[in-house]
Design a protein around this motif. Structure first.
Motif, short mmCIF file in Angstrom:
data_model
loop_
_atom_site.label_atom_id
_atom_site.label_comp_id
_atom_site.label_asym_id
_atom_site.label_seq_id
_atom_site.Cartn_x
_atom_site.Cartn_y
_atom_site.Cartn_z
N SER A 96 0.85 -1.19 0.00
CA SER A 96 0.00 0.00 0.00
C SER A 96 0.88 1.24 0.00
O SER A 96 1.66 1.46 0.94
CB SER A 96 -0.91 -0.01 1.23
N LEU A 97 0.79 2.03 -1.06
CA LEU A 97 1.52 3.30 -1.15
C LEU A 97 0.55 4.41 -0.79
O LEU A 97 -0.53 4.50 -1.37
CB LEU A 97 2.06 3.51 -2.57
N GLN A 98 0.97 5.28 0.14
CA GLN A 98 0.08 6.33 0.63
C GLN A 98 0.81 7.66 0.77
O GLN A 98 2.00 7.70 1.09
CB GLN A 98 -0.47 5.94 2.02
N ASN A 99 0.08 8.74 0.52
CA ASN A 99 0.53 10.09 0.86
C ASN A 99 1.91 10.47 0.32
O ASN A 99 2.81 10.84 1.06
CB ASN A 99 0.50 10.29 2.38
N GLY A 100 2.07 10.36 -1.00
CA GLY A 100 3.33 10.75 -1.64
C GLY A 100 4.39 9.67 -1.66
O GLY A 100 5.53 9.92 -2.03
N ALA A 101 4.03 8.46 -1.29
CA ALA A 101 5.00 7.36 -1.27
C ALA A 101 5.39 6.93 -2.68
O ALA A 101 4.64 7.11 -3.63
CB ALA A 101 4.42 6.16 -0.51
N ALA A 102 6.58 6.34 -2.78
CA ALA A 102 7.07 5.84 -4.07
C ALA A 102 7.89 4.59 -3.86
O ALA A 102 8.62 4.46 -2.88
CB ALA A 102 7.92 6.90 -4.75
N PHE A 103 7.76 3.67 -4.83
CA PHE A 103 8.68 2.54 -4.93
C PHE A 103 9.47 2.76 -6.21
O PHE A 103 8.89 2.94 -7.29
CB PHE A 103 7.97 1.19 -4.98
N ILE A 104 10.80 2.78 -6.08
CA ILE A 104 11.67 2.99 -7.24
C ILE A 104 12.53 1.74 -7.41
O ILE A 104 13.24 1.34 -6.49
CB ILE A 104 12.57 4.23 -7.03
N ASN A 105 12.43 1.13 -8.59
CA ASN A 105 13.24 -0.04 -8.90
C ASN A 105 14.31 0.33 -9.91
O ASN A 105 14.02 0.59 -11.07
CB ASN A 105 12.38 -1.17 -9.46
N SER A 123 3.70 6.78 -6.61
CA SER A 123 4.28 6.34 -7.88
C SER A 123 5.06 5.05 -7.73
O SER A 123 5.60 4.74 -6.67
CB SER A 123 5.18 7.42 -8.47
N PHE A 124 5.11 4.31 -8.85
CA PHE A 124 5.95 3.13 -9.01
C PHE A 124 6.81 3.45 -10.21
O PHE A 124 6.31 3.61 -11.32
CB PHE A 124 5.10 1.89 -9.26
N VAL A 125 8.12 3.56 -10.00
CA VAL A 125 9.05 3.96 -11.07
C VAL A 125 10.00 2.80 -11.33
O VAL A 125 10.69 2.34 -10.41
CB VAL A 125 9.85 5.22 -10.66
N ASP A 142 -2.16 -0.81 -9.05
CA ASP A 142 -3.16 0.26 -8.95
C ASP A 142 -2.47 1.50 -8.39
O ASP A 142 -2.79 2.01 -7.32
CB ASP A 142 -4.32 -0.18 -8.05
N VAL A 143 -1.45 1.94 -9.12
CA VAL A 143 -0.61 3.06 -8.74
C VAL A 143 -0.04 3.64 -10.04
O VAL A 143 0.19 2.89 -10.98
CB VAL A 143 0.51 2.58 -7.78
N PRO A 144 0.13 4.95 -10.14
CA PRO A 144 0.74 5.51 -11.35
C PRO A 144 2.11 4.86 -11.60
O PRO A 144 2.93 4.75 -10.69
CB PRO A 144 0.88 7.00 -11.02
N PHE A 145 2.33 4.40 -12.83
CA PHE A 145 3.50 3.60 -13.19
C PHE A 145 4.27 4.27 -14.31
O PHE A 145 3.68 4.70 -15.31
CB PHE A 145 3.02 2.22 -13.65
N SER A 146 5.59 4.35 -14.16
CA SER A 146 6.42 4.81 -15.27
C SER A 146 7.56 3.83 -15.46
O SER A 146 8.10 3.29 -14.49
CB SER A 146 6.94 6.23 -15.04
N ASN A 147 7.91 3.58 -16.71
CA ASN A 147 8.91 2.57 -17.04
C ASN A 147 9.92 3.13 -18.03
O ASN A 147 9.58 3.40 -19.17
CB ASN A 147 8.23 1.34 -17.64
#
Length: 186
Positions: A96-105, A123-125, A142-147
């Motif tokens: 669960s990503l909340q309140n400006g959280a991001a996972f960057i791979n 975001s998921f980057v 279910d999170v904005p995704f950029s690749n």
């Protein structure tokens, strides 16, 4: 900056608040971890709980064993270049990503069974390699995704429920029988 060469272990009900730290390893099975800037030189095992308001660099890899639910609340978690992040390995993981959280791979991330969900601006980057093996099921982002890296879909369905907002410049390699689904958002 304080450095812990050993392993920090956090269980359910614990609340750890740090400033800028370097840890040898972190094993978090519950609780709330809060801080400014955290570098984990060894493996970060994130089996439950919440990472709040922190910028975490997983320099020794990331393991999210399933079944589990983890929360990033206003935090950025980065799987650094050359490292492996494994989500689930066959057992369901909910991130669960909340309140400006991001996972960057920036390394290699492996998704098997579960989903990433989003509350607020998140975001998921992916600038590394994202490998998805959903084995007859659907893995939902279910999170904005950029690749800007590579997404390899070996089996099942990868559902980009918020699309990519036009932010994708990388590649998608989709195996026979697998499905990439853009559900909206661009």
């Amino acid at each position: 900056t304080t450095t812990f060469a050993g392993q920090l272990v956090m269980a359910s009900g614990s609340n750890v608040n740090v400033g800028s730290k370097t840890l040898g390893a972190l094993n978090q099975s519950g609780g709330i971890f809060t801080g400014n800037s955290l570098t984990i030189s060894g493996l970060y095992t994130f089996g439950g709980g919440s990472l709040t308001s922190a910028n975490v660099q997983a320099m020794g890899g990331l393991l999210v064993p399933g079944p589990s639910t983890i929360t990033l609340n206003g935090a950025t978690l980065t799987n650094t270049a050359g490292q492996i992040a494994n989500f689930g390995a066959g057992a369901r993981v909910v991130v669960s990503l909340q309140n400006g959280a991001a996972f960057i791979n920036s390394g290699t991330a492996s998704l098997t069974t579960g989903q990433f969900s989003s509350v607020g601006t998140t975001s998921f980057v992916n600038s590394g390699v994202l490998s998805v093996a959903a084995s007859g099921s659907t893995y939902a982002l279910d999170v904005p995704f950029s690749n800007s890296g590579t997404v390899g879909l070996q089996s099942g369905t990868l559902s980009l429920q918020r699309g990519d907002g036009g932010a994708t410049s990388g590649s998608f390699d989709i195996a026979a029988g697998a499905t990439l689904l853009f559900n909206g958002g661009g």
